[in-house]
Write a protein that holds these residues in place. Structure first.
Motif, PDB file in Angstrom:
ATOM      1  N   ASP A   1      22.385  55.823  -2.742  1.00 41.13           N
ATOM      2  CA  ASP A   1      21.646  56.695  -2.160  1.00 41.13           C
ATOM      3  C   ASP A   1      20.327  55.608  -1.487  1.00 41.13           C
ATOM      4  OD1 ASP A   1      20.801  56.168  -4.688  1.00 41.13           O
ATOM      5  OD2 ASP A   1      19.355  57.569  -4.934  1.00 41.13           O
TER       6      ASP A   1
ATOM      7  N   ILE B   1      19.380  57.858   1.629  1.00 42.13           N
ATOM      8  CA  ILE B   1      19.292  59.312   1.527  1.00 42.13           C
ATOM      9  C   ILE B   1      18.270  59.575   0.049  1.00 42.13           C
ATOM     10  CG2 ILE B   1      21.190  59.942   2.659  1.00 42.13           C
ATOM     11  CD1 ILE B   1      22.725  59.979   0.257  1.00 42.13           C
TER      12      ILE B   1
ATOM     13  N   LYS C   1      16.161  62.506  -0.784  1.00 44.31           N
ATOM     14  CA  LYS C   1      16.786  63.935  -0.583  1.00 44.31           C
ATOM     15  C   LYS C   1      17.454  64.237  -2.097  1.00 44.31           C
ATOM     16  CE  LYS C   1      17.844  63.694   4.510  1.00 44.31           C
ATOM     17  NZ  LYS C   1      18.981  63.598   5.443  1.00 44.31           N
TER      18      LYS C   1
ATOM     19  N   TYR D   1      25.564  64.621  -0.297  1.00 45.85           N
ATOM     20  CA  TYR D   1      24.525  64.486   0.752  1.00 45.85           C
ATOM     21  C   TYR D   1      25.309  63.915   2.012  1.00 45.85           C
ATOM     22  CZ  TYR D   1      21.584  65.609  -2.981  1.00 45.85           C
ATOM     23  OH  TYR D   1      21.067  66.039  -4.344  1.00 45.85           O
TER      24      TYR D   1
ATOM     25  N   LEU E   1      25.122  61.844   5.511  1.00 46.09           N
ATOM     26  CA  LEU E   1      24.183  60.867   6.429  1.00 46.09           C
ATOM     27  C   LEU E   1      23.824  61.437   7.654  1.00 46.09           C
ATOM     28  CD1 LEU E   1      25.759  57.464   5.905  1.00 46.09           C
ATOM     29  CD2 LEU E   1      24.289  58.813   4.257  1.00 46.09           C
ATOM     30  N   PRO E   2      22.597  61.701   8.037  1.00 43.09           N
ATOM     31  CA  PRO E   2      22.039  62.401   9.025  1.00 43.09           C
ATOM     32  C   PRO E   2      22.387  61.746  10.402  1.00 43.09           C
ATOM     33  CG  PRO E   2      20.306  61.288   8.004  1.00 43.09           C
ATOM     34  CD  PRO E   2      21.372  61.352   6.933  1.00 43.09           C
TER      35      PRO E   2
ATOM     36  N   ASN F   1      30.063  61.200   3.474  1.00 44.24           N
ATOM     37  CA  ASN F   1      29.143  61.978   2.414  1.00 44.24           C
ATOM     38  C   ASN F   1      28.920  61.356   1.079  1.00 44.24           C
ATOM     39  OD1 ASN F   1      29.341  64.762   3.868  1.00 44.24           O
ATOM     40  ND2 ASN F   1      31.392  63.790   4.064  1.00 44.24           N
TER      41      ASN F   1
ATOM     42  N   HIS G   1      19.468  50.542   6.132  1.00 41.32           N
ATOM     43  CA  HIS G   1      20.351  51.570   6.153  1.00 41.32           C
ATOM     44  C   HIS G   1      21.511  51.541   7.155  1.00 41.32           C
ATOM     45  CE1 HIS G   1      17.453  52.713   3.278  1.00 41.32           C
ATOM     46  NE2 HIS G   1      16.543  52.903   4.077  1.00 41.32           N
TER      47      HIS G   1
END
Length: 243
Positions: free
Chosen positions: A47, A52, A55, A74, A76-77, A83, A211
């Protein structure tokens, strides 16, 4: 059913989780839907590496205790094909039976599932992810890490796929100057077949801060080659000085 991978290492600090993230990015570049599962109870880091951490509410333990899988996933944007399921924040939250059922389910949901196990020789959960798992041992070229890889090789459970070796933080100059053993010696000592080499990279070392991994970097190109090999492509190892 797609590809099931499990990353492991004898000692900590080899860059195992960073390699897991890089492989996920490589598979995503091929258009594959990837699930990264952090298995390092109490010491999760995927994470943080992927940005992330702010979140995270649910983790793997919640799913194994009956929560919907979607609660702990979660995405990734900046890359919707990747995921992540974070590891439990505390020890003793993963049972073999629950993990086995979970693994069978998610392997039907994703093209690639990567279980990122914690370092060390506690392999009590390894058999729960199934006989179709491909184990990847991550080591550095230094003697301590190579010896630890040999211990991992001797202890891994049998699956339908042979476990393979990824040498991380590779620097051809150390080999050239005979500071570290050559690649053939590392393979012989570890007991694994070589899958790929990943160069020493400041970019990978700073993943928990940035990241991101640039797709034109040598590090990513090496990880992308490994991902393609895992998909069955015959990708030759480049000349050592070009890695």
């Amino acid at each position: 059913m797609g590809i099931c991978l499990a990353t492991t290492s004898g000692k900590g600090g080899t860059g195992k989780s960073t390699i897991s993230c890089g492989l996920a990015l490589g598979f995503a570049k091929m258009g594959k839907n990837v699930l990264l599962i952090d298995m390092d109870e109490g010491l999760r880091c995927l994470d943080l590496l992927l940005g992330i951490d702010h979140k995270v509410v649910f983790d793997l333990s919640d799913i194994l205790n009956g929560a919907p899988i979607s609660n702990g996933i979660y995405t990734l944007p900046h890359n919707p094909l990747i995921n992540v399921i974070p590891a439990p924040a505390h020890l003793g939250k993963i049972s073999t039976e629950a993990l086995s059922k979970f693994a069978a389910t998610v392997k039907e949901m994703y093209d690639v599932v990567i279980f990122d196990f914690g370092a060390g020789l506690d392999f009590s959960l390894y058999t729960a992810i199934g006989k179709d798992a491909q184990f990847l041992s991550i080591c550095n070229p230094d003697p301590v890490s190579v010896r630890d890889a040999a211990a991992v090789c001797a202890a891994l459970p049998a699956t339908q796929y042979d476990a393979r070796l990824i040498i991380n933080r590779f620097d051809a100059e150390y080999i050239k100057k005979k500071i570290y053993s050559n690649i053939d010696d590392i393979i012989d000592i570890s007991g694994f077949r070589l899958l790929g080499l990943v160069p020493h990279s400041t970019e990978l070392m700073l993943l928990s801060v940035t990241h991101k991994i640039k797709t034109n970097s040598k590090a990513f190109k090496s990880l992308y080659r490994i991902a393609r090999r895992l998909c069955g492509e015959e990708i030759r190892l480049p000349k050592i000085k070009k890695i």
